[in-house]
Design an enzyme around this catalytic site. Structure first.
Site, PDB file in Angstrom:
ATOM      1  N   GLY A 212       0.898  -1.195   0.110  1.00 26.59           N
ATOM      2  CA  GLY A 212       0.005  -0.076   0.062  1.00 26.59           C
ATOM      3  C   GLY A 212       0.804   1.312  -0.043  1.00 26.59           C
ATOM      4  CG  ASN A 213      -0.370   4.706  -1.562  1.00 30.76           C
ATOM      5  OD1 ASN A 213      -1.169   5.356  -0.837  1.00 30.76           O
ATOM      6  ND2 ASN A 213      -0.629   3.839  -2.391  1.00 30.76           N
ATOM      7  NE  ARG A 214       3.783   8.057   5.293  1.00 32.02           N
ATOM      8  CZ  ARG A 214       4.755   9.118   5.557  1.00 32.02           C
ATOM      9  NH1 ARG A 214       5.924   9.075   5.086  1.00 32.02           N
ATOM     10  NH2 ARG A 214       4.392   9.852   6.738  1.00 32.02           N
ATOM     11  CB  SER A 215      -2.559   8.439  -0.432  1.00 29.97           C
ATOM     12  OG  SER A 215      -3.780   9.266  -0.724  1.00 29.97           O
ATOM     13  CB  ALA A 279      -1.728   7.293  -4.012  1.00 29.84           C
TER      14      ALA A 279
END
Length: 409
Positions: A212-215, A279
């Site tokens: 995943g990512n930090r958005s 994102a």
């Protein structure tokens, strides 16, 4: 402040629905934030919440009839002097009268004489909201520049559940404040349908783990709220966001990039603008394990084979099914040996084929989860707009300014 330098003058219209009690919270928020509020309930609204409650919370006497204080001509004066009119809840009956110019009580007279922005927050049963007559009335009001907030989904009266619930008063308040700040000329997205994506996708490795990512989705949600305040009908495709639903927005929830792609592509076909603030993960596992991946006894890491996800921004930019559609992308860049943040953004703009690219410098983890942002908006026409650091709401309006400009070019 209103043009006269006094406190902003807001008329709060309340109609006869069970959600009338929620307008008390909206009234409290308006008065405590410094607005001069006049409550104009309909006669049926007083069957749910009495006049003493409205008078106590607003600090003003409450009128419902055009025959009260006739010498002050309230049926004309209240609308003429208002800086904003908010009707919450707005019943199907009230919106039908407003759409057809009927004026049989003080509130409908006020709506006819008002020359300020008007916000309707509908609340009714799903069948009433979906009826062709109501839908036609809503479109008429929006075409005239009124902001009609989409109702929320949830528990209605009795055992019924569906779309038609009054949005949270705090969310209505936020929309009303933005509409008031922008004024009548600020409804430049009226009659437009926009699609906004927000959040970060997840690509599952096994039933427990994911890439995943930090958005956080904060900027995408700010874009959705700002578009509502500018009169648009908004569809928000949210990937793994835990924020409350923005008032007046149709929210579609997804998890993976493939799901995000399917929903955005399908809904973009009927949209005037698509803003890809989400994102999406660039890669996904070739195959996800059906069971939790166990640690190796020798301490080695298991191999992880990845494949590239679909490029949603490039796809919708290249395959536009609606003429004049504006497509906006986002670039979260850090800069590296191949170029600066802006150079990488310009290369991405050319590569993706979108009309606008919002470039964020996310070096050191900046932006993600923060309440403020500063961006550069690059245009395919060679324009470049620096947006100074401010709230994500102010950044959202700067982005919509550029979108609206391209609608009239």
């Amino acid at each position: 402040m209103s043009p006269s330098g006094t406190r902003p003058r807001v008329v709060l219209g309340v109609t006869g629905g069970i959600a009338a009690y929620k307008a008390c919270e909206l009234l409290r928020r308006l008065t405590e934030s410094g607005h001069d509020v006049t409550v104009v309930p309909t006669a049926s609204a007083l069957e749910f919440v009495g006049a003493p409650t409205w008078a106590a919370l607003s600090g003003k006497p409450v009128q419902t009839s055009v025959w009260e204080s006739v010498h002050e001509v309230p049926h004309v004066r209240i609308g003429q002097e208002a800086d904003l009119v908010v009707v919450a809840p707005a019943t199907a009956d009230l919106m039908a009268k407003a759409a057809h110019g009927l004026a049989d009580d003080l509130l409908t007279n006020t709506l006819l004489t008002a020359r300020c922005p008007v916000v309707f927050a509908p609340a009714m049963h799903t069948e009433m909201w979906e009826h062709p007559a109501t839908r036609a009335n809503v479109e008429t009001l929006r075409a005239r520049g009124a902001v009609v907030i989409e109702p929320a989904e949830g528990r209605l009266t009795g055992k019924d559940t569906g779309k038609g619930r009054l949005p949270d008063p705090a969310a209505i308040f936020e929309t009303a404040v933005q509409v008031l700040e922008r004024g009548v000329e600020g409804q430049d997205l009226a009659g437009r349908h926009v699609v906004v994506s927000a959040g970060g996708t997840r690509e599952y490795l096994d039933p427990v783990r994911f890439l995943g990512n930090r958005s956080s989705g904060l900027q995408g949600y700010a874009l959705a709220r700002a578009a509502v305040a500018r009169g648009a009908r908004v569809t928000l495709v949210a990937a793994n966001v835990t924020l409350p639903d923005p008032a007046g927005v149709d929210v579609v929830r997804v998890e993976t990039t493939a799901q995000l792609r399917d929903e955005v592509v399908r809904r973009a076909a009927q949209a005037d603008a698509v803003v890809m603030a989400a994102a999406p993960a660039d890669f996904r596992p070739v195959a996800a394990s059906e069971s939790k991946i166990k640690k190796a006894s020798d301490g080695s890491a298991p191999p992880l084979a990845l494949e590239q996800n679909p490029d949603i921004l490039a796809e919708i930019s290249a395959d536009r099914q609606r003429g004049g559609q504006v497509v906006v992308g986002f670039a979260a860049e850090t800069g590296d040996a191949t170029g600066s943040v802006l150079e990488l953004g310009q290369a991405k703009l050319a590569r993706k084929g979108c009309d606008l690219l919002v470039v964020n410098d996310v070096g050191g983890g900046a932006v993600f989860g923060a309440e403020e942002n500063d961006v550069v908006i690059l245009g395919a026409d060679g324009t470049s707009v620096d947006v100074e650091r401010g709230s994500k709401t102010s950044v959202a309006h700067a982005i919509w300014d550029q979108v609206a400009r391209r609608f009239v070019m």
